[in-house]
Design a protein around this motif. Structure first.
Motif, short mmCIF file in Angstrom:
data_model
loop_
_atom_site.label_atom_id
_atom_site.label_comp_id
_atom_site.label_asym_id
_atom_site.label_seq_id
_atom_site.Cartn_x
_atom_site.Cartn_y
_atom_site.Cartn_z
N LEU A 1 0.84 -1.21 0.00
CA LEU A 1 0.00 0.00 0.00
C LEU A 1 0.86 1.25 0.00
O LEU A 1 0.58 2.22 -0.71
N LEU A 2 1.94 1.24 0.79
CA LEU A 2 2.83 2.39 0.83
C LEU A 2 3.49 2.62 -0.53
O LEU A 2 3.58 3.76 -1.01
N ALA A 3 3.93 1.54 -1.18
CA ALA A 3 4.56 1.68 -2.49
C ALA A 3 3.58 2.22 -3.52
O ALA A 3 3.93 3.10 -4.32
N LEU A 4 2.35 1.72 -3.51
CA LEU A 4 1.34 2.20 -4.47
C LEU A 4 0.98 3.65 -4.22
O LEU A 4 0.76 4.42 -5.16
N ALA A 5 0.94 4.06 -2.95
CA ALA A 5 0.64 5.46 -2.64
C ALA A 5 1.78 6.37 -3.08
O ALA A 5 1.55 7.46 -3.62
N LEU A 6 3.01 5.93 -2.86
CA LEU A 6 4.16 6.71 -3.32
C LEU A 6 4.24 6.77 -4.84
O LEU A 6 4.80 7.72 -5.41
N ALA A 7 3.67 5.77 -5.52
CA ALA A 7 3.73 5.72 -6.98
C ALA A 7 2.73 6.63 -7.66
O ALA A 7 2.73 6.72 -8.89
N VAL A 8 1.88 7.31 -6.90
CA VAL A 8 0.91 8.22 -7.53
C VAL A 8 1.64 9.36 -8.24
O VAL A 8 1.25 9.76 -9.35
N ALA A 9 2.68 9.89 -7.62
CA ALA A 9 3.42 11.00 -8.25
C ALA A 9 4.09 10.57 -9.56
O ALA A 9 3.95 11.25 -10.58
N PRO A 10 4.82 9.43 -9.60
CA PRO A 10 5.34 8.98 -10.90
C PRO A 10 4.25 8.69 -11.93
O PRO A 10 4.44 8.95 -13.12
N ALA A 11 3.12 8.19 -11.47
CA ALA A 11 2.01 7.92 -12.41
C ALA A 11 1.50 9.21 -13.02
O ALA A 11 1.21 9.28 -14.23
N ALA A 12 1.40 10.27 -12.21
CA ALA A 12 0.96 11.57 -12.73
C ALA A 12 1.96 12.12 -13.73
O ALA A 12 1.59 12.66 -14.78
N TRP A 13 3.24 11.99 -13.43
CA TRP A 13 4.26 12.51 -14.33
C TRP A 13 4.26 11.73 -15.65
O TRP A 13 4.37 12.33 -16.73
#
Length: 343
Positions: free
Chosen positions: A191-203
């Motif tokens: 869950l922590l990794a997926l939450a942190l991955a929101v920023a790379p997904a937006a970029w």
């Protein structure tokens, strides 16, 4: 001797000006378009291809759209000022506030490890609420913002999938081994990794959309645009997967299922942003159903003569989420390479 009467000329078949007939059929689209590219995207959405454009004596949809744009009268054309050149799109602020879900989740995970009993339950509840608010704030801005139609049930599917990453695998293991026994252990790393991955997904979403629109402005046909956009989609997806892999390694939660889930969520959001919400909703619903099916299979395997089902129960969620990611990638490779997806 009488002179034979000259043969009558056959009247021309079909309209003398086929483009005019097409212009009347799509008049509203042509009148409200701000440039020929918008007309090209609209025509493609209505099923007009380069082969169709050839029947109107044009080499491709873009050339046909240019004629339609030029021929449709606009009352404000004379008063319209010369267009002011706009600067190129800048990198959005979405990756900055896209860090918010990761920050909230990291704080909640730290709180869970530092507390016990009722205090821990309070931290878990507060973290869930905080993550929901942070995700809502982030997804309403920048390249992950959906301006068109959405499927409301998709939110429930995503919440289920995120909750499953925390409690699902351990619960399934306990069901397979004869449990559940005692409390369900919480695995917060995915869950922590997926939450942190929101920023790379937006970029990555911004990078794909920006490059695709830039190519749309210079393409001379839908085939040329698709041929450029498809590798761009694969490149940005691979980039997102590489960044997600690093985050999963950082949180010690790199598994095929977690990696596939991150890819599926990113592709589902990208498709929804560009106007294709139904396919992602159906695929995510299927993954949720497969996870429930895995738990049911683990329980059924306890019945006499059904022990063989136990071996496949653990594989069902992994196979389902991997198939979902591949299906969404195939759907995106078709849907997001159309000009109409970037109008």
């Amino acid at each position: 001797m009488s002179t034979p009467a000259p043969a009558r000329k056959q009247p021309p078949r079909g309209p003398a000006d086929p483009v005019k007939a097409l212009m009347h059929r799509h008049r509203e689209l042509c009148e409200r378009a701000v440039d020929p590219l918008e007309i090209a995207a609209g025509l493609e959405a209505h099923g007009v291809t380069d082969r169709t454009a050839a029947r109107f004596r044009h080499r491709d949809v873009f050339s046909l759209a240019e004629e339609l744009y030029a021929r449709v009268p606009r009352p404000d054309d004379a008063a319209a000022p010369d267009p002011v050149p706009q600067p190129g799109p800048a990198v959005p602020h979405a990756p900055l506030y896209g860090l918010l879900p990761g920050v909230v989740t990291a704080a909640a995970v730290a709180g869970v490890h530092l507390t016990h009993g009722e205090a821990r339950l309070g931290v878990i509840a507060g973290g869930a609420i905080g993550l929901s608010l942070a995700m809502g704030f982030t997804l309403r801005r920048g390249p992950l913002q959906v301006r068109g139609r959405i499927v409301p049930a998709t939110r429930l599917y995503v919440l289920w999938l995120l909750a499953y990453t925390v409690y699902g695998p351990t619960l399934l293991d306990q069901l397979i081994t004869g449990g559940p026994d005692g409390p369900w252990p919480m695995t917060s790393g995915p869950l922590l990794a997926l939450a942190l991955a929101v920023a790379p997904a937006a970029w990555c979403a911004w990078l794909f959309s920006t490059r695709a629109r830039r190519k749309l402005a210079t393409s001379r046909g839908t085939g040329e645009f698709a041929a450029h956009t498809r590798p761009l989609l694969l490149l940005t997806t691979a980039l997102h997967l590489a960044l997600l892999t690093g985050l999963l390694l950082l949180t010690q939660s790199l598994t095929p299922a977690n990696l596939a889930l991150g890819a599926a969520l990113q592709l589902a959001r990208l498709l929804t942003v560009h106007g294709f919400p139904d396919g992602p909703a159906a695929v995510l619903a299927a993954v949720c159903a497969a996870q429930v099916l895995a738990a049911a299979a683990a329980l059924i395997s306890r019945l006499p003569g059904c022990g063989f089902i136990e071996t496949g129960a653990a594989a069902i969620p992994v196979v389902a989420v991997t198939a979902a990611a591949l299906a969404l990638l195939a759907h995106a490779a078709t849907a997001l390479t159309r000009a109409s997806a970037h109008a």
